[in-house]
Scaffold this active site. Structure first.
Site, mmCIF file in Angstrom:
data_model
loop_
_atom_site.group_PDB
_atom_site.id
_atom_site.type_symbol
_atom_site.label_atom_id
_atom_site.label_comp_id
_atom_site.label_asym_id
_atom_site.label_seq_id
_atom_site.Cartn_x
_atom_site.Cartn_y
_atom_site.Cartn_z
ATOM 1 N N ILE B 71 60.007 38.493 12.241
ATOM 2 C CA ILE B 71 59.822 37.116 12.707
ATOM 3 C C ILE B 71 59.036 36.325 11.658
ATOM 4 C CG2 ILE B 71 58.955 35.660 14.588
ATOM 5 C CD1 ILE B 71 61.095 37.657 15.500
ATOM 6 N N ASN B 127 45.001 40.254 13.533
ATOM 7 C CA ASN B 127 46.208 40.859 12.974
ATOM 8 C C ASN B 127 46.011 41.005 11.471
ATOM 9 O OD1 ASN B 127 48.705 41.581 12.079
ATOM 10 N ND2 ASN B 127 49.812 39.903 13.064
ATOM 11 N N CYS B 130 50.321 42.754 9.850
ATOM 12 C CA CYS B 130 51.720 42.317 9.946
ATOM 13 C C CYS B 130 52.466 42.691 8.663
ATOM 14 C CB CYS B 130 51.800 40.801 10.158
ATOM 15 S SG CYS B 130 53.502 40.209 10.201
ATOM 16 N N ILE B 191 49.143 51.378 16.702
ATOM 17 C CA ILE B 191 49.491 50.909 15.377
ATOM 18 C C ILE B 191 50.344 49.639 15.452
ATOM 19 C CG2 ILE B 191 49.406 53.167 14.273
ATOM 20 C CD1 ILE B 191 52.440 53.379 14.549
ATOM 21 N N ASN B 192 50.308 48.848 14.388
ATOM 22 C CA ASN B 192 51.295 47.798 14.235
ATOM 23 C C ASN B 192 52.601 48.482 13.805
ATOM 24 O OD1 ASN B 192 52.642 45.308 13.693
ATOM 25 N ND2 ASN B 192 50.679 44.344 13.234
ATOM 26 N N GLY B 244 55.497 52.355 20.842
ATOM 27 C CA GLY B 244 56.592 53.022 21.531
ATOM 28 C C GLY B 244 56.317 53.448 22.947
ATOM 29 N N GLY B 265 54.857 46.867 24.163
ATOM 30 C CA GLY B 265 55.555 45.749 23.542
ATOM 31 C C GLY B 265 57.047 45.819 23.702
#
Lengths: 198, 308
Positions: B71, B127, B130, B191-192, B244, B265
């Site tokens: 994104i 954040n 990213c 984690i990201n 996950g 998420g």
């Protein structure tokens, strides 16, 4: 589409292909707003969007804390820590339709040397979020809101006190820091019960 | 009666399951679908100082047991967020964590002050992880010193709890976690996404407009679990597990491995009520096993013997 996706990942590898198709479809739907709207025009700014939202029925009661606590926080006008006192409007009232659930209001102070035993048997840790209260059971979680600046913190009652006249709660250093009362040493606060001890 | 509430850095969440940043935007889209009062909390889509248009499409693609997104932190910027989105979020009957990203250390400080000034924010998540931007993002989180600088700048600008969201793209995530803890982070979340890529063989082109993207979903769960376990042993501050999680079992695995709370998420894209069902599943698990408080499961993993 959503219903199909409900059991995704529940049935092992065999179902992976099908369930992930659902993921893609729903993901596309979810991100549609982002993808189809030319930046920086946001959907919410389109005529009608906001009005529609404001007509929605009021949200249900908060699970913990309460709208009253949050509402009090809205008057928090202090941008940067230490930049001076904020408006005194905080704590003026509860959200519309919801009564304030204040347990007590009065003067808070802070205390504690690292390693000191508390009345509950726990060791005092100034960097954790705890409080001394005269009667609330140990393990009670309370939300303490600084009525002078609207800041709040949730702390666990694990000690007895304060025994100084005219004070209702004694906070750990970390909690006092969050409320912005380290320098002055005390503050007018409101106490709400977040969760009762078991 | 099971006590599902968890307290992180002086903030009580009704249960340990939060909606992860970037998967629920600013809450509006989900409002017709879920009862926010049953969430542990909600983490907003990342907000930056200035508006960002994001990356070119396509921005998402399905993969085996996961998805890729690129994104590029599209968002309206803090000023528009404050006026257009914050009033709605503030009125929600759940705890709202505001996620921010700066391109520089100074931007983190300014954003932290601006978020603090919104009033009513429970905590902020930084954040620094990213993978889809050319400035900031993962470049902070992949270096302990840079991560600490960003966290320290935010820390000095606010009294609100600061959560640092970490990237898995490091040699030793525990080292970064210790660095941000020392810089004043009240908690870490991890984690990201992992950097991934999809190729369209027929067209011989990358599928994503941004070429690479962030991999999320069940595919990354084992990676996340290992990192949460490792981090929880390395720091004193609470760890929020992400990666996950799609079922109560997944969430409980993270909690047992050391997470005080979890974020969900990608599963929300499959089932908007995923968070709520996971929270209910945790309650059922605790009831069945006679666990009175979910907090007592945190870090209860039994590891036998030393590791080679």
């Amino acid at each position: 589409m959503i219903a199909r996706g409900k059991r995704a990942w529940g049935g092992g590898a065999r179902e992976c292909g099908r369930s992930w198709l659902a993921v893609a479809l729903v993901a596309c739907w979810g991100l549609l707003a982002v993808r189809c709207t030319p930046a920086p025009v946001y959907r919410d700014r389109l005529p009608g969007a906001r009005e529609e939202r404001s007509r929605r029925p009021a949200v249900s009661a908060r699970p913990v804390g309460g709208a009253a606590a949050r509402e009090a926080g809205t008057a928090c006008g202090e941008g940067v820590a230490g930049s001076g006192p904020a408006s005194g409007a905080a704590g003026a009232g509860a959200a519309p339709g919801e009564a304030a659930r204040a347990y007590q209001t009065g003067l808070a102070s802070y205390y504690g040397e690292p390693g000191e035993p508390t009345a509950s048997g726990a060791v005092m840790r100034p960097d954790s979020f705890t409080a001394a209260h005269r009667e609330l059971p140990f393990g009670t979680i309370i939300r303490v809101t600084n009525l002078e600046n609207g800041r709040w913190v949730d702390v666990e009652v694990n000690d007895r006190g304060p025994f100084a006249e005219g004070r209702i709660v004694d906070l750990s250093r970390a909690a006092a820091d969050r409320l912005g009362m380290l320098e002055v040493g005390s503050a007018q606060v409101r106490i709400e019960i977040v969760s009762a001890a078991e | 009666m099971v006590d599902l509430a968890v307290r992180i850095a002086g903030v009580t969440f009704a249960n340990p399951v939060l909606l992860a940043s970037g998967t629920c935007n600013y809450g509006e889209e989900l409002s017709a679908l879920i009862d926010f009062a049953r969430l542990g909390g909600l983490v907003t889509k990342t907000i930056t100082l200035r508006p960002r248009a994001g990356n070119p499409p396509p921005r998402t693609v399905e993969t085996a047991a996961g998805m890729l997104n690129s994104i590029g932190l599209q968002n309206p910027g803090i000023e528009t967020f404050a006026v257009v989105h914050w009033p709605f979020l503030k009125a929600l009957p759940t705890r709202v964590v505001v996620n921010i990203a700066g391109e520089t250390v100074d931007e983190f400080a300014e954003l932290a002050a601006r978020v603090d000034a919104l009033g009513g924010v429970e905590a902020m998540e930084l954040n620094i992880s990213c993978p889809n931007v050319s400035k900031g993002g993962m470049l902070f989180g992949s270096d302990p010193a840079a991560a600490a600088a960003a966290v320290g700048a935010a820390r000095r600008a606010t009294r609100l709890p600061v959560i640092a969201k970490l990237t898995p793209h490091v040699a030793d995530i525990a080292e970064v976690a210790r660095a941000v803890e020392a810089a004043g982070a009240d908690a870490v979340s991890l984690i990201n996404t992992l950097v991934g890529m999809a190729v369209d063989l027929e067209r011989r082109r990358p599928v994503l407009g941004g070429v690479t993207g962030g991999l999320s979903g069940p595919a990354i769960k084992p990676v996340a679990l290992a990192m949460v376990w490792k981090t929880a042993r390395a720091v004193r501050v609470p760890v929020i597990g992400i990666g996950g999680i799609a079922s109560a079992r997944d969430a409980l695995e993270f909690i047992v491995a050391g997470a005080s709370a979890v974020q969900v998420g990608t599963a929300t894209f499959v089932q908007p009520r995923a968070c709520i069902e996971i929270a209910e599943g945790i309650r059922a698990h605790c009831e069945q096993r006679g666990v009175s408080a979910v907090g007592s499961l945190v870090g209860s993993l039994i590891v036998r013997g030393p590791r080679a």
